[in-house]
Write a protein that holds these residues in place. Structure first.
Motif, mmCIF file in Angstrom:
data_model
loop_
_atom_site.group_PDB
_atom_site.id
_atom_site.type_symbol
_atom_site.label_atom_id
_atom_site.label_comp_id
_atom_site.label_asym_id
_atom_site.label_seq_id
_atom_site.Cartn_x
_atom_site.Cartn_y
_atom_site.Cartn_z
ATOM 1 N N LEU A 32 0.831 -1.219 0.000
ATOM 2 C CA LEU A 32 0.000 0.000 0.000
ATOM 3 C C LEU A 32 0.857 1.257 0.000
ATOM 4 C CD1 LEU A 32 -2.549 -1.046 2.790
ATOM 5 C CD2 LEU A 32 -2.996 -0.944 0.329
ATOM 6 N N GLU A 34 4.922 3.090 1.653
ATOM 7 C CA GLU A 34 6.190 2.925 2.359
ATOM 8 C C GLU A 34 6.462 4.168 3.207
ATOM 9 O OE1 GLU A 34 9.056 1.224 -0.065
ATOM 10 O OE2 GLU A 34 10.465 0.992 1.610
ATOM 11 N N GLY A 35 6.999 3.964 4.397
ATOM 12 C CA GLY A 35 7.359 5.091 5.256
ATOM 13 C C GLY A 35 8.692 4.834 5.917
ATOM 14 N N GLY A 38 9.012 1.250 7.535
ATOM 15 C CA GLY A 38 9.071 0.117 6.614
ATOM 16 C C GLY A 38 7.931 0.158 5.622
ATOM 17 N N ALA A 52 -4.338 -3.208 7.502
ATOM 18 C CA ALA A 52 -3.061 -2.718 6.948
ATOM 19 C C ALA A 52 -1.942 -3.276 7.812
ATOM 20 C CB ALA A 52 -3.032 -1.201 6.958
ATOM 21 N N LYS A 54 1.989 -3.162 8.702
ATOM 22 C CA LYS A 54 3.226 -2.375 8.564
ATOM 23 C C LYS A 54 4.412 -3.227 9.013
ATOM 24 C CE LYS A 54 3.058 2.277 9.548
ATOM 25 N NZ LYS A 54 3.251 3.516 10.333
ATOM 26 N N VAL A 83 -6.270 5.962 14.728
ATOM 27 C CA VAL A 83 -6.241 4.673 14.021
ATOM 28 C C VAL A 83 -6.113 3.538 15.044
ATOM 29 C CG1 VAL A 83 -4.867 3.241 12.467
ATOM 30 C CG2 VAL A 83 -5.338 5.594 11.872
ATOM 31 N N PHE A 100 -7.897 -0.913 8.489
ATOM 32 C CA PHE A 100 -7.595 -0.477 7.127
ATOM 33 C C PHE A 100 -8.225 0.884 6.851
ATOM 34 C CE2 PHE A 100 -8.612 -0.695 2.466
ATOM 35 C CZ PHE A 100 -7.298 -0.593 2.035
ATOM 36 N N SER A 105 -3.857 8.542 2.858
ATOM 37 C CA SER A 105 -3.518 9.685 3.720
ATOM 38 C C SER A 105 -3.979 11.008 3.106
ATOM 39 C CB SER A 105 -2.008 9.723 3.967
ATOM 40 O OG SER A 105 -1.345 10.159 2.797
ATOM 41 N N GLU A 108 -1.595 12.173 0.430
ATOM 42 C CA GLU A 108 -1.823 11.613 -0.912
ATOM 43 C C GLU A 108 -3.002 12.300 -1.597
ATOM 44 O OE1 GLU A 108 -0.261 7.130 0.204
ATOM 45 O OE2 GLU A 108 -2.283 7.771 0.696
ATOM 46 N N ASP A 151 4.368 14.179 15.837
ATOM 47 C CA ASP A 151 4.650 13.991 14.411
ATOM 48 C C ASP A 151 3.369 14.221 13.587
ATOM 49 O OD1 ASP A 151 6.294 13.604 12.261
ATOM 50 O OD2 ASP A 151 6.344 11.417 12.407
ATOM 51 N N LYS A 153 1.325 15.531 10.769
ATOM 52 C CA LYS A 153 1.576 15.943 9.379
ATOM 53 C C LYS A 153 0.512 15.298 8.512
ATOM 54 C CE LYS A 153 5.067 12.302 8.817
ATOM 55 N NZ LYS A 153 6.337 11.929 8.234
ATOM 56 N N SER A 155 0.630 13.241 6.134
ATOM 57 C CA SER A 155 0.731 11.800 5.843
ATOM 58 C C SER A 155 0.393 10.954 7.069
ATOM 59 C CB SER A 155 2.109 11.440 5.280
ATOM 60 O OG SER A 155 3.087 11.663 6.255
ATOM 61 N N ASP A 169 0.418 6.924 13.570
ATOM 62 C CA ASP A 169 1.858 7.023 13.802
ATOM 63 C C ASP A 169 2.233 7.673 15.135
ATOM 64 O OD1 ASP A 169 4.467 6.635 13.257
ATOM 65 O OD2 ASP A 169 4.382 7.412 11.209
HETATM 66 N N1 LIG Z 1 -3.870 1.897 8.362
HETATM 67 C C1 LIG Z 1 -3.607 2.072 7.073
HETATM 68 N N2 LIG Z 1 -4.526 1.767 6.125
HETATM 69 C C2 LIG Z 1 -4.265 1.959 4.809
HETATM 70 N N3 LIG Z 1 -3.107 2.439 4.325
HETATM 71 C C3 LIG Z 1 -2.148 2.756 5.211
HETATM 72 C C4 LIG Z 1 -2.328 2.595 6.620
HETATM 73 N N4 LIG Z 1 -1.198 3.000 7.250
HETATM 74 C C5 LIG Z 1 -0.364 3.398 6.291
HETATM 75 N N5 LIG Z 1 -0.911 3.249 5.067
HETATM 76 C C6 LIG Z 1 -0.307 3.572 3.767
HETATM 77 O O1 LIG Z 1 1.090 3.373 3.832
HETATM 78 C C7 LIG Z 1 1.794 4.595 3.544
HETATM 79 C C8 LIG Z 1 3.034 4.661 4.412
HETATM 80 O O2 LIG Z 1 2.637 4.835 5.766
HETATM 81 P P1 LIG Z 1 3.670 5.074 6.925
HETATM 82 O O3 LIG Z 1 2.898 5.418 8.143
HETATM 83 O O4 LIG Z 1 4.579 3.903 7.020
HETATM 84 O O5 LIG Z 1 4.571 6.252 6.387
HETATM 85 P P2 LIG Z 1 4.437 7.836 6.349
HETATM 86 O O6 LIG Z 1 3.615 8.324 7.509
HETATM 87 O O7 LIG Z 1 3.987 8.208 4.973
HETATM 88 O O8 LIG Z 1 5.937 8.268 6.523
HETATM 89 P P3 LIG Z 1 6.847 8.206 7.860
HETATM 90 O O9 LIG Z 1 6.414 7.018 8.643
HETATM 91 O O10 LIG Z 1 8.219 8.071 7.321
HETATM 92 O O11 LIG Z 1 6.608 9.476 8.573
HETATM 93 C C9 LIG Z 1 0.762 5.692 3.811
HETATM 94 O O12 LIG Z 1 1.033 6.832 3.067
HETATM 95 C C10 LIG Z 1 -0.535 5.016 3.394
HETATM 96 O O13 LIG Z 1 -0.667 5.101 1.990
#
Ligand SMILES: Nc1ncnc2c1ncn2[C@@H]1O[C@H](COP(=O)(O)OP(=O)(O)OP(=O)(O)O)[C@@H](O)[C@H]1O
Length: 335
Positions: A32, A34-35, A38, A52, A54, A83, A100, A105, A108, A151, A153, A155, A169
């Motif tokens: 889905l 990457e952050g 992972g 979802a 991670k 969440v 899910f 975000s 996006e 944190d 933001k 995203s 997060d």
């Molecule tokens: N609970 C969820 N349901 C659906 N998609 C998710 C969920 N959590 C994360 N994602 C998807 O995975 C992507 C990466 O999420 P993640 O939280 O790992 O990184 P981030 O917040 O974009 O960056 P970072 O963690 O580096 O600050 C998100 O942009 C989203 O598209």
């Protein structure tokens, strides 16, 4: 492999074996996103439906600390605007299983590939920010012990299939009790463009750090710009806060608002949100509002939008704009 302390294990969370994680994600077949922690995969659980998953890519001390923080916090704290963590695994890799969030975000939706062709309507942006403000208000004042997210933001604001927004997060969040006991951190944490400049110089973590970041997201939502970006032709990097402040001083609403909205917004509600955003990034931090105030003000802005029934408002409408901006300008502090 690190072992999660018993006190955390005793929560309501499901603990998965690594083979189960493989089965839940159908061998990690659908990524889905990457952050920093992972990759995130789509998964399926009999009793919960789509989830979802991670999967941590690093086993650094910081990665483990953030994982434990997230598990600890989300096993204790539950709210409709946060969440939900369904479970975790620490057998092979560090894995977190979440509810899910089908619409991804806010980042996006605002800046992703489809943001220009099908932009988020203004009323939806407002309702997302009302939900996010409610979640942050709950963290700051509703739960025990109270929590500073650290944190915030775009995203980390995720939407489900009903477009309800939730904060995600909690890896670097701190609870206010241990925060005081632990004292100031040794280095600045948070994401570029969202970090409170006062915290950068003082290293003091208070809830006003979150209020600043929330203000940055409000500007993102109004302007449709990222928290930092390059201005042409000099390609000088600027923060959305500095950019928005000078645009507000010019007082022309269509210089400020995301052009993708194509004038389809209630002008009064936009000014209201800009007023809240300016208050959130105010200096010193003691002048910033509490999240309850932000939540109430954003609800009012949403009501203004809903009442106006705006489909196509002329953004050049000047009567109201001029009047609002003059009361505003007195409060815009350009540094
Ligand atoms: N609970 C969820 N349901 C659906 N998609 C998710 C969920 N959590 C994360 N994602 C998807 O995975 C992507 C990466 O999420 P993640 O939280 O790992 O990184 P981030 O917040 O974009 O960056 P970072 O963690 O580096 O600050 C998100 O942009 C989203 O598209």
């Amino acid at each position: 492999m690190p072992v999660i302390p018993k006190v955390i294990r005793s929560g309501q969370l499901q603990q998965f074996a690594s083979e189960e994680i493989k089965a839940i994600t159908n061998n990690f077949c659908m990524k889905l996103g990457e952050g920093g922690f992972g990759s995130v995969y789509r998964g399926y659980l009999e009793d919960k439906g789509v989830v979802a998953v991670k999967v941590g890519s690093s086993s650094t001390h910081q990665g483990l600390k953030e994982f434990m923080n997230e598990v600890d916090l989300l096993s204790r704290v539950h709210h409709k605007s946060l969440v939900d963590l369904v479970g975790y695994s620490d057998e092979d890799k560090l894995v977190l299983v979440y509810e899910f969030m089908a619409r991804g975000s806010l980042f996006e939706c605002l800046h992703g590939p489809r943001s220009k062709s099908s932009p988020l309507p203004w009323a939806t942006r407002l309702s997302i920010m009302v939900d996010a403000a409610q979640g942050l208000h709950y963290l700051h004042e509703g739960c025990n012990p109270e929590i500073i997210h650290r944190d915030i933001k775009s995203s980390n604001i995720l939407m489900n299939d009903r477009m309800e927004a939730k904060l995600a997060d909690f890896g670097i969040s701190r609870n206010k009790l241990t925060n005081e006991a632990e004292g100031p951190p040794t280095m600045v944490m948070g994401s570029k463009g969202y970090v409170d400049p006062e915290y950068i110089s003082s290293l003091k973590i208070t809830e006003k750090v979150d209020v600043y970041s929330f203000g940055v997201v409000l500007f993102e939502v109004v302007c449709g710009r990222r928290s930092t970006f390059y201005i042409l032709p000099t390609r000088q990097e600027t923060s959305i806060v500095d950019w928005a402040k000078s645009a507000i001083l010019r007082g022309v609403i269509d210089d400020i608002v995301d052009p993708c909205l194509d004038g389809k917004y209630d002008v009064e509600s936009v000014w209201k949100v800009l007023e809240v955003a300016l208050a959130c990034v105010d200096m010193p931090s003691s002048k910033r509002p509490r999240m309850n105030q932000v939540y109430q003000d954003l609800k009012e802005a949403l009501e203004l939008q809903n009442r106006s029934n705006t489909v196509d408002v002329d953004p050049h409408f000047t009567g109201y704009t001029t009047e609002m901006s003059s009361s505003f300008l007195a409060n815009v502090d350009v540094r």
